[in-house]
Design an enzyme around this catalytic site. Structure first.
Site, mmCIF file in Angstrom:
data_model
loop_
_atom_site.group_PDB
_atom_site.id
_atom_site.type_symbol
_atom_site.label_atom_id
_atom_site.label_comp_id
_atom_site.label_asym_id
_atom_site.label_seq_id
_atom_site.Cartn_x
_atom_site.Cartn_y
_atom_site.Cartn_z
ATOM 1 N N GLU A 269 0.828 -1.222 0.000
ATOM 2 C CA GLU A 269 0.000 0.000 0.000
ATOM 3 C C GLU A 269 0.860 1.270 0.000
ATOM 4 O OE1 GLU A 269 -1.290 1.996 3.370
ATOM 5 O OE2 GLU A 269 -1.161 0.253 4.694
ATOM 6 N N LYS B 229 -5.180 10.873 0.892
ATOM 7 C CA LYS B 229 -5.405 9.507 1.365
ATOM 8 C C LYS B 229 -6.688 8.998 0.706
ATOM 9 C CE LYS B 229 -6.712 7.236 5.696
ATOM 10 N NZ LYS B 229 -6.903 7.439 7.143
ATOM 11 N N VAL C 108 -5.547 0.353 2.915
ATOM 12 C CA VAL C 108 -5.708 -1.090 2.777
ATOM 13 C C VAL C 108 -6.930 -1.382 1.889
ATOM 14 C CG1 VAL C 108 -6.303 -3.215 4.033
ATOM 15 C CG2 VAL C 108 -4.507 -1.689 4.901
ATOM 16 N N ASP D 193 -17.014 5.395 14.058
ATOM 17 C CA ASP D 193 -15.807 5.388 13.224
ATOM 18 C C ASP D 193 -15.298 3.956 13.052
ATOM 19 O OD1 ASP D 193 -13.434 5.725 11.918
ATOM 20 O OD2 ASP D 193 -12.734 7.379 13.163
ATOM 21 N N SER E 32 -13.341 1.665 10.112
ATOM 22 C CA SER E 32 -12.616 1.811 8.849
ATOM 23 C C SER E 32 -13.265 1.028 7.720
ATOM 24 C CB SER E 32 -11.182 1.334 9.036
ATOM 25 O OG SER E 32 -10.520 1.301 7.791
ATOM 26 N N ALA E 33 -13.228 1.616 6.528
ATOM 27 C CA ALA E 33 -13.699 0.920 5.319
ATOM 28 C C ALA E 33 -12.839 -0.310 5.019
ATOM 29 C CB ALA E 33 -13.691 1.878 4.133
ATOM 30 N N ASP E 34 -11.676 -0.407 5.662
ATOM 31 C CA ASP E 34 -10.830 -1.604 5.466
ATOM 32 C C ASP E 34 -11.585 -2.877 5.854
ATOM 33 O OD1 ASP E 34 -8.803 0.176 4.855
ATOM 34 O OD2 ASP E 34 -7.583 -0.259 6.637
ATOM 35 N N LYS F 151 -3.774 -2.273 15.917
ATOM 36 C CA LYS F 151 -3.083 -1.325 16.783
ATOM 37 C C LYS F 151 -4.014 -0.869 17.899
ATOM 38 C CE LYS F 151 -0.182 1.341 14.807
ATOM 39 N NZ LYS F 151 0.131 2.224 13.713
HETATM 40 N N1 PSU Z 1 -2.584 1.759 10.612
HETATM 41 C C1 PSU Z 1 -1.267 1.904 10.716
HETATM 42 N N2 PSU Z 1 -0.586 2.561 9.750
HETATM 43 C C2 PSU Z 1 -1.218 3.064 8.652
HETATM 44 C C3 PSU Z 1 -2.634 2.874 8.544
HETATM 45 C C4 PSU Z 1 -3.269 2.230 9.536
HETATM 46 O O1 PSU Z 1 -0.688 1.456 11.682
HETATM 47 O O2 PSU Z 1 -0.569 3.670 7.783
HETATM 48 C C5 PSU Z 1 -3.328 3.382 7.307
HETATM 49 C C6 PSU Z 1 -3.604 2.198 6.340
HETATM 50 O O3 PSU Z 1 -3.439 2.639 5.023
HETATM 51 C C7 PSU Z 1 -5.057 1.879 6.622
HETATM 52 C C8 PSU Z 1 -5.616 3.271 6.890
HETATM 53 O O4 PSU Z 1 -5.718 1.240 5.538
HETATM 54 O O5 PSU Z 1 -4.604 3.921 7.655
HETATM 55 C C9 PSU Z 1 -6.922 3.225 7.632
HETATM 56 O O6 PSU Z 1 -7.480 4.497 7.644
HETATM 57 P P1 PSU Z 1 -8.999 4.703 8.086
HETATM 58 O O7 PSU Z 1 -9.026 4.270 9.549
HETATM 59 O O8 PSU Z 1 -9.269 6.152 7.898
HETATM 60 O O9 PSU Z 1 -9.818 3.797 7.226
HETATM 61 MN MN MN Z 2 -12.353 6.194 10.033
#
Ligand code: PSU
Ligand code: MN
Length: 306
Positions: free
Chosen positions: A27, A88, A108, A140, A142-144, A161
């Protein structure tokens, strides 16, 4: 337009895909929003070399001037690492970024989408997004996680994490039918440390067995990803009490500054790095390398099957 009209696959990657050789997707949000310059460039190049040293081909993914790039040049990595305009890009941002010919680094979720379009099955990252602490109020998530539910890519990470609610993240993955595998561990690793106090569904001890699970899942048309969690090597682990303190403080500061939405993860990462005086960044680099090694081995076994 066909989807292939939007894709630029690097010749090395294209050749490997054609010859059924192992390819590992990587990524780019980590490059532009996850680490400071110049460590971000050094890490991106080091991770690619790690994949190559395992006889697999790295495919770092990003969007440049509206093109879906699968495999980047060093100049493109440098561009992502230094240009403030690089956004992003997660699932919902992807079509807009492409249609407007903008540049973005992929999370991701969006890396999975593009990897899947390019027919790459294995992807290495550091950490995935998940259910944030306090999600019962902020929603909140994540879309992941939704992408893992739907898109056929194996994501190798170092667990969840502690900026996330690890228990809720696991529940969400269970609801969505995403297998969570611990590589040589029955406990979900917690990114900076190898232990979280939460169990994974399955402890699997070899890359070959993981590749067999991928083949089986997708042969049975059980769509969606597989999450492989790979503990940080003990030599590089950080004391979880120190990390938790830094993370708690970072979350308080994020709340005070009203940070939310897609800004929150990059904000917390850089705050935690500041508070641990760079120790978290060093650990981050080591665990990504570790994940790239495992992903390469899984990709190798996966490509050897028919
Ligand atoms: N967690 C980490 N390092 C990162 C990310 C998450 O420890 O760089 C990044 C990854 O690209 C992950 C994104 O897909 O943050 C998730 O963001 P969001 O929670 O806004 O979906
Ligand atoms: Mn989010």
């Amino acid at each position: 337009m066909k989807y292939t009209d939007y894709l630029d696959i690097h010749p090395d990657v294209e050749k490997a895909i054609k010859n059924k050789e192992p390819v590992v997707a990587l990524e780019s949000t980590i490059i532009s929003h996850g680490m400071p310059y110049p460590k971000n460039v050094e890490t991106a190049l080091m991770v690619e070399d790690t994949v190559r040293s395992n006889k697999a081909v790295p495919a770092t993914i990003a969007i440049i001037n509206g093109r879906l790039k699968v495999g980047l040049t060093n100049e493109e990595i440098e561009f992502l690492a230094t240009n403030e305009e690089v956004k992003k890009v997660s699932r919902r941002d992807l079509p807009i970024t492409v249609a407007q010919k903008l540049s973005g680094s992929t999370t991701v979720a969006s890396t999975m989408i593009i990897a899947s379009l390019a027919k790459i099955a294995v992807f290495a990252t550091g950490g995935i997004g998940g259910v944030h602490r306090g999600a019962e109020n902020t929603l909140d998530i994540s879309a992941d996680l939704e992408e893992l539910a739907n898109t056929n890519v194996c994501v190798v990470c170092a667990g969840a994490k502690a900026i996330l609610d690890i228990g809720l993240t696991l529940e969400y993955l269970e609801t969505k039918g995403v297998p969570v595998i611990g590589y040589k561990t029955s406990e979900l690793p917690a990114f900076y440390s190898s232990e979280s106090g939460f169990d994974v569904d399955y402890k699997i001890d070899s890359a070959l067995e993981i590749a067999e699970i991928l083949k089986t899942k997708w042969s049975l048309s059980i769509d969606g990803g597989v999450l492989v969690t790979n503990p940080i090597p003990v030599a590089f682990e950080l004391e979880s009490s120190i990390m938790n303190e830094a993370i708690n403080e970072a979350i308080i500061e994020a709340n005070n500054e009203n940070i939310s939405g897609k800004e929150i993860t990059p904000y917390l990462l850089s705050k935690v790095n500041e508070l641990t005086e760079g120790k978290s960044l060093d650990a981050n680099i080591k665990l990504i390398q570790n994940n790239a090694n495992l992903a390469s081995k899984i990709a190798l076994h996966y490509s050897n099957q028919d």
